[in-house]
Design a protein around this motif. Structure first.
Motif, mmCIF file in Angstrom:
data_model
loop_
_atom_site.group_PDB
_atom_site.id
_atom_site.type_symbol
_atom_site.label_atom_id
_atom_site.label_comp_id
_atom_site.label_asym_id
_atom_site.label_seq_id
_atom_site.Cartn_x
_atom_site.Cartn_y
_atom_site.Cartn_z
ATOM 1 N N ASP A 126 0.696 -1.307 0.057
ATOM 2 C CA ASP A 126 -0.048 0.043 0.053
ATOM 3 C C ASP A 126 1.029 1.028 -0.135
ATOM 4 N N PRO A 127 0.371 2.271 -0.471
ATOM 5 C CA PRO A 127 0.988 3.530 -0.454
ATOM 6 C C PRO A 127 1.189 4.039 1.132
ATOM 7 N N PHE A 128 2.036 4.937 1.118
ATOM 8 C CA PHE A 128 2.355 5.633 2.640
ATOM 9 C C PHE A 128 2.753 7.035 2.392
ATOM 10 N N ILE A 129 2.898 7.513 3.501
ATOM 11 C CA ILE A 129 3.328 9.038 3.741
ATOM 12 C C ILE A 129 4.491 9.126 4.131
ATOM 13 N N PRO A 130 5.428 9.548 3.245
ATOM 14 C CA PRO A 130 6.862 9.591 3.956
ATOM 15 C C PRO A 130 7.127 10.593 5.202
ATOM 16 N N ILE A 131 8.051 10.079 5.815
ATOM 17 C CA ILE A 131 8.309 11.282 7.068
ATOM 18 C C ILE A 131 10.001 11.270 7.108
ATOM 19 N N PRO A 132 10.499 12.273 7.436
ATOM 20 C CA PRO A 132 11.907 12.529 7.498
ATOM 21 C C PRO A 132 12.520 11.634 8.791
ATOM 22 N N LEU A 133 13.221 10.914 8.702
ATOM 23 C CA LEU A 133 13.732 9.863 9.833
ATOM 24 C C LEU A 133 14.811 10.687 10.512
ATOM 25 N N THR A 134 14.649 10.996 11.957
ATOM 26 C CA THR A 134 15.699 11.516 13.068
ATOM 27 C C THR A 134 16.684 10.359 13.251
ATOM 28 N N GLU A 135 17.489 10.983 14.147
ATOM 29 C CA GLU A 135 18.390 10.032 14.944
ATOM 30 C C GLU A 135 17.714 9.083 15.769
ATOM 31 N N ASN A 136 16.662 9.671 16.530
ATOM 32 C CA ASN A 136 15.726 8.738 17.433
ATOM 33 C C ASN A 136 15.048 7.584 16.699
ATOM 34 N N ASP A 137 14.911 8.141 15.276
ATOM 35 C CA ASP A 137 14.010 7.215 14.454
ATOM 36 C C ASP A 137 14.685 6.074 14.005
ATOM 37 N N ARG A 138 15.925 6.422 13.721
ATOM 38 C CA ARG A 138 17.077 5.415 12.968
ATOM 39 C C ARG A 138 17.399 4.328 13.972
ATOM 40 N N VAL A 139 17.716 4.655 15.144
ATOM 41 C CA VAL A 139 18.477 3.925 15.946
ATOM 42 C C VAL A 139 17.482 3.334 17.107
ATOM 43 N N ARG A 140 17.687 2.096 17.418
ATOM 44 C CA ARG A 140 16.860 1.448 18.537
ATOM 45 C C ARG A 140 17.697 0.781 19.445
ATOM 46 N N GLU A 141 17.674 1.306 20.681
ATOM 47 C CA GLU A 141 18.418 0.459 21.768
ATOM 48 C C GLU A 141 17.400 -0.287 22.527
ATOM 49 N N ILE A 142 17.619 -1.692 22.181
ATOM 50 C CA ILE A 142 16.662 -2.655 22.718
ATOM 51 C C ILE A 142 17.204 -3.242 23.968
ATOM 52 N N LYS A 143 16.784 -2.819 25.201
ATOM 53 C CA LYS A 143 17.007 -3.428 26.244
ATOM 54 C C LYS A 143 16.423 -4.866 26.459
ATOM 55 N N THR A 144 17.356 -5.810 26.963
ATOM 56 C CA THR A 144 16.595 -7.198 27.200
ATOM 57 C C THR A 144 16.823 -7.975 28.334
ATOM 58 N N THR A 145 15.730 -8.457 29.076
ATOM 59 C CA THR A 145 16.041 -9.336 30.183
ATOM 60 C C THR A 145 15.145 -10.595 29.854
ATOM 61 N N LEU A 146 16.115 -11.786 29.690
ATOM 62 C CA LEU A 146 15.845 -12.970 29.390
ATOM 63 C C LEU A 146 15.673 -13.957 30.450
ATOM 64 N N VAL A 147 14.341 -14.684 30.687
ATOM 65 C CA VAL A 147 14.302 -15.767 31.614
ATOM 66 C C VAL A 147 14.673 -17.156 30.564
ATOM 67 N N ASP A 148 15.651 -17.648 31.037
ATOM 68 C CA ASP A 148 16.204 -18.663 29.753
ATOM 69 C C ASP A 148 16.243 -20.111 30.709
ATOM 70 N N VAL A 149 15.384 -20.974 29.892
ATOM 71 C CA VAL A 149 15.249 -22.191 30.747
ATOM 72 C C VAL A 149 15.585 -23.470 29.665
ATOM 73 N N PRO A 150 17.091 -23.663 29.615
ATOM 74 C CA PRO A 150 17.670 -24.793 29.130
ATOM 75 C C PRO A 150 17.567 -26.237 29.648
ATOM 76 N N VAL A 151 17.175 -27.120 28.848
ATOM 77 C CA VAL A 151 16.991 -28.704 29.174
ATOM 78 C C VAL A 151 18.275 -29.153 28.272
ATOM 79 N N LEU A 152 19.348 -29.610 28.733
ATOM 80 C CA LEU A 152 20.449 -30.222 28.374
ATOM 81 C C LEU A 152 20.837 -31.581 28.465
ATOM 82 N N LEU A 153 21.082 -32.239 27.293
ATOM 83 C CA LEU A 153 21.658 -33.600 27.658
ATOM 84 C C LEU A 153 23.358 -33.645 27.360
ATOM 85 N N GLU A 154 23.858 -33.955 28.922
ATOM 86 C CA GLU A 154 25.341 -33.899 28.810
ATOM 87 C C GLU A 154 25.890 -35.335 28.288
#
Length: 260
Positions: A126-154
């Motif tokens: 579909d068509p869209f309306i362009p917007i000028p991308l600022t530095e805040n638009d271009r860069v995403r700082e993605i903070k991550t907190t992961l609950v990791d539950v691995p089941v491993l065969l050793e």
């Protein structure tokens, strides 16, 4: 790499090397914790440093231009910790459950202003309306907190004096506590969304060292999310962000110290 984390990993590696030397320098020394591995169940905890990054598959229309990638990822280094529960299956196989909490922050950069050329729409978009991308638009700082539950065969070899090598592999259930998946805002409001519930596979190798009171295991583990983590932007949002990517998957490398 974060200088503090680098120093901590180097110091830990030196300590492991010194401990290993102490384990092997006398051939006639007694085996330690001889009956430890005969237990049906055992417990412990671990500390780790981690390196988090993304594997990105780009949309051929919105994610690249003139053979250049318009979306790039920058890895991060951080830390985590968790618990260990081990079930002895036989002399060579153990089943391990190692739930942990991992912290990190990654950066995605969207150099996608050139997508303005598709503003009039195409046969499939579909068509869209362009917007000028600022530095805040271009860069995403993605903070991550992961609950990791691995089941491993050793799978491990036999003890050699006070050490034992092993390899392990298995699957993980991973919950991203900072996914923003339920947010009605998207990248147009500078909110990056990803999936909360994820599945991954892991592979690990290390050496177990036996001491008088405990077992120390330095190890390297790789964990790779299998599902696509993208939550698409809203239909009215220009194709500068999630539309530029077909697949986004976390890749993680861990340096682990286990205490049992």
């Amino acid at each position: 790499m974060n200088k503090f984390l680098l120093k901590a990993l180097v110091l830990a590696s030196v300590n492991v090397a010194l401990l290993a030397n102490a384990q092997f320098r006398t051939r006639n020394r007694m085996d330690k914790l001889e009956d430890f591995d005969e237990q049906k169940f055992s417990w412990g905890f671990y500390l780790n440093g981690n390196r988090l990054d993304y594997r990105i598959v780009l949309n051929p229309r919105y994610g690249s231009s003139n053979n250049q990638n318009l979306v790039t990822s920058k890895e991060s280094y951080s830390f985590g910790a968790g618990l260990i529960a081990k079930w002895r299956l036989n002399d060579y196989l153990d089943l391990r459950l190692e739930p942990g909490l991992q912290f990190g922050q990654r950066q995605l950069t969207f150099n996608t202003q050139s997508n303005d050329q598709y503003a009039a729409g195409t046969l499939t978009n579909d068509p869209f309306i362009p917007i000028p991308l600022t530095e805040n638009d271009r860069v995403r700082e993605i903070k991550t907190t992961l609950v990791d539950v691995p089941v491993l065969l050793e799978f491990h070899g036999q003890r050699w004096y006070n050490s034992r090598p092993y390899v392990a592999a298995g699957v993980n259930y991973i919950v991203n506590l900072q996914s923003n998946s339920d947010s009605s805002d998207d990248n147009l409001q500078q909110v990056f969304r990803s999936t909360t519930h994820n599945f991954a596979w892991s592979a690990e190798m290390g050496i177990q060292f036996y001491f008088n009171k405990f077992k120390l295991t330095p190890a390297i583990r790789g964990t790779f999310i299998m599902n696509n983590e993208i939550v698409a932007d809203n239909a009215t949002t220009p194709p500068y962000w999630t539309a530029a990517m077909s697949t986004l998957q976390t890749r993680a490398i861990f340096f682990v110290l286990k205490f049992e």
